[in-house]
Design an enzyme around this catalytic site. Structure first.
Site, short mmCIF file in Angstrom:
data_model
loop_
_atom_site.label_atom_id
_atom_site.label_comp_id
_atom_site.label_asym_id
_atom_site.label_seq_id
_atom_site.Cartn_x
_atom_site.Cartn_y
_atom_site.Cartn_z
N HIS A 32 -7.60 -23.26 -51.00
CA HIS A 32 -6.75 -22.85 -49.90
C HIS A 32 -6.29 -21.35 -49.59
O HIS A 32 -5.75 -20.68 -50.82
CB HIS A 32 -5.53 -23.79 -50.27
N HIS A 73 0.24 -24.86 -61.98
CA HIS A 73 -0.16 -25.94 -61.24
C HIS A 73 -1.46 -25.39 -60.81
O HIS A 73 -2.24 -26.32 -60.05
CB HIS A 73 0.75 -25.96 -60.18
N THR A 102 0.84 -29.47 -49.97
CA THR A 102 0.53 -30.47 -50.72
C THR A 102 1.24 -30.23 -52.27
O THR A 102 0.82 -30.99 -53.15
CB THR A 102 -1.05 -30.43 -50.91
ZN LIG Z 1 -3.05 -26.05 -52.12
#
Ligand SMILES: [Zn+2]
Ligand SMILES: *[C@@H]1O[C@H](CO)[C@@H](O)[C@H](O)[C@H]1NC(C)=O
Length: 289
Positions: free
Chosen positions: A122, A74, A205
């Site tokens: 992030h 991902h 998220t």
């Molecule tokens: Zn993230």
């Protein structure tokens, strides 16, 4: 008989387990659909309340260390190794948070003033009083994420090169961590001026979309070239399909407040420039008269 059980386990594993994609957001589990404090959101000056948070105190981000990088299907995920984890407090955070890992989204998940940036980093932290990230997500304000937006630049960002080489190498291999050849420093992936940022209460998220995450998105961006963005876009999922985008769609703000801290550095620089300019003008004026 065993085969049936095996097939059943496999099927339930793919339905209820870790199996989700960015093409089926509508089927993401539970909170992702029902939550009222979800992330990402649209960050705009016009909805934000100005607030004077204390500056961040950040420790250990400048350490040069070895790191493991992996394609988790991902995202590209970086874990620092062989150091005491960097920690952050202040900045309006209700405790001390330690860095768990870093990962990237292309394009950005948060939009800022209605602009979607090519890349968002992030830096995922958990509150130090909890043992690890999976434990911390169960607690209110157990997790704090620092988000860094990248803006397109003509030149390659040198700090990115070692990382991108490995990403390019493991684009087709999901779940096999590789060592970065060069040392890694989290500091090179943070804007130098961290004084300006948006702050709100949101969620992870990705599924399970756990809430109680304290979000910080810095208003100062870092540069990345179109060529470098393309390396991220060439990454593949577990099914060998291209992971051309890995950002979640914008979520409703509902009754949340978005705060904005304006960097004092920027405003003082501007007023300094202005006074230098005025001084110049007055000198010019006095010479002319
Ligand atoms: Zn993230
Ligand atoms: C996180 O900590 C909890 C509580 O100590 C423990 O049960 C769990 O196995 C840990 N998880 C990981 C991934 O280390």
């Amino acid at each position: 008989m065993f085969l049936v059980i095996f097939v059943l386990l496999f099927l339930t594993g793919s339905v209820f387990g870790n199996h989700w994609t960015y093409n089926d957001e509508g089927e993401w589990s539970n909170l992702c659909q029902t939550g009222k404090s979800q992330s990402p959101i649209a960050l705009t000056r016009s909805i934000a309340i100005l607030k004077e948070f204390h500056p961040f105190s950040m420790h250990g981000y400048g350490q040069s260390t070895t790191a493991l990088l992996q394609n988790n299907g991902h995202s590209a995920e970086v874990r620092l190794q062989n150091i005491e984890a960097p920690t952050v407090h202040g900045g309006g955070l209700p405790g001390t948070y330690q860095l768990d890992h870093l990962h990237f989204h292309w394009q950005s998940e948060h939009t800022m003033n209605n602009y979607r940036f090519p890349l968002e980093l992030h830096l995922v932290h958990f509150e130090q009083k909890h043992r690890n990230l999976s434990e911390a997500v169960k607690h209110p304000h157990g997790v704090a994420v620092l988000g860094v937006l990248f803006d397109l630049s003509l030149d390659d960002d040198e700090d990115f090169q070692p990382l991108l080489e490995i990403i390019d190498n493991l684009k087709e291999t999901v779940g096999e961590p590789r060592h970065l050849k060069d040392v890694f420093s989290a500091k090179s992936f943070l804007p130098r001026d961290k004084g300006g940022f948006y702050r709100y209460q949101g969620s992870l998220t990705t599924p399970g979309c756990n809430e109680g995450v304290i979000w910080t998105v810095f208003t100062n961006t870092l540069p990345i070239s179109p060529k470098q963005v393309k390396i991220f876009e060439a990454m593949q999922t577990e099914e060998k399909t291209a992971l051309t985008k890995n950002y979640r769609s914008l979520q409703a703000l509902n009754d949340r407040t978005v705060y904005l801290r304006v960097s004092p550095m920027r405003s003082s620089a501007t007023s300094l420039e202005l006074s230098v300019m005025l001084l110049g003008l007055s000198v010019l004026y006095s010479k002319l008269c």
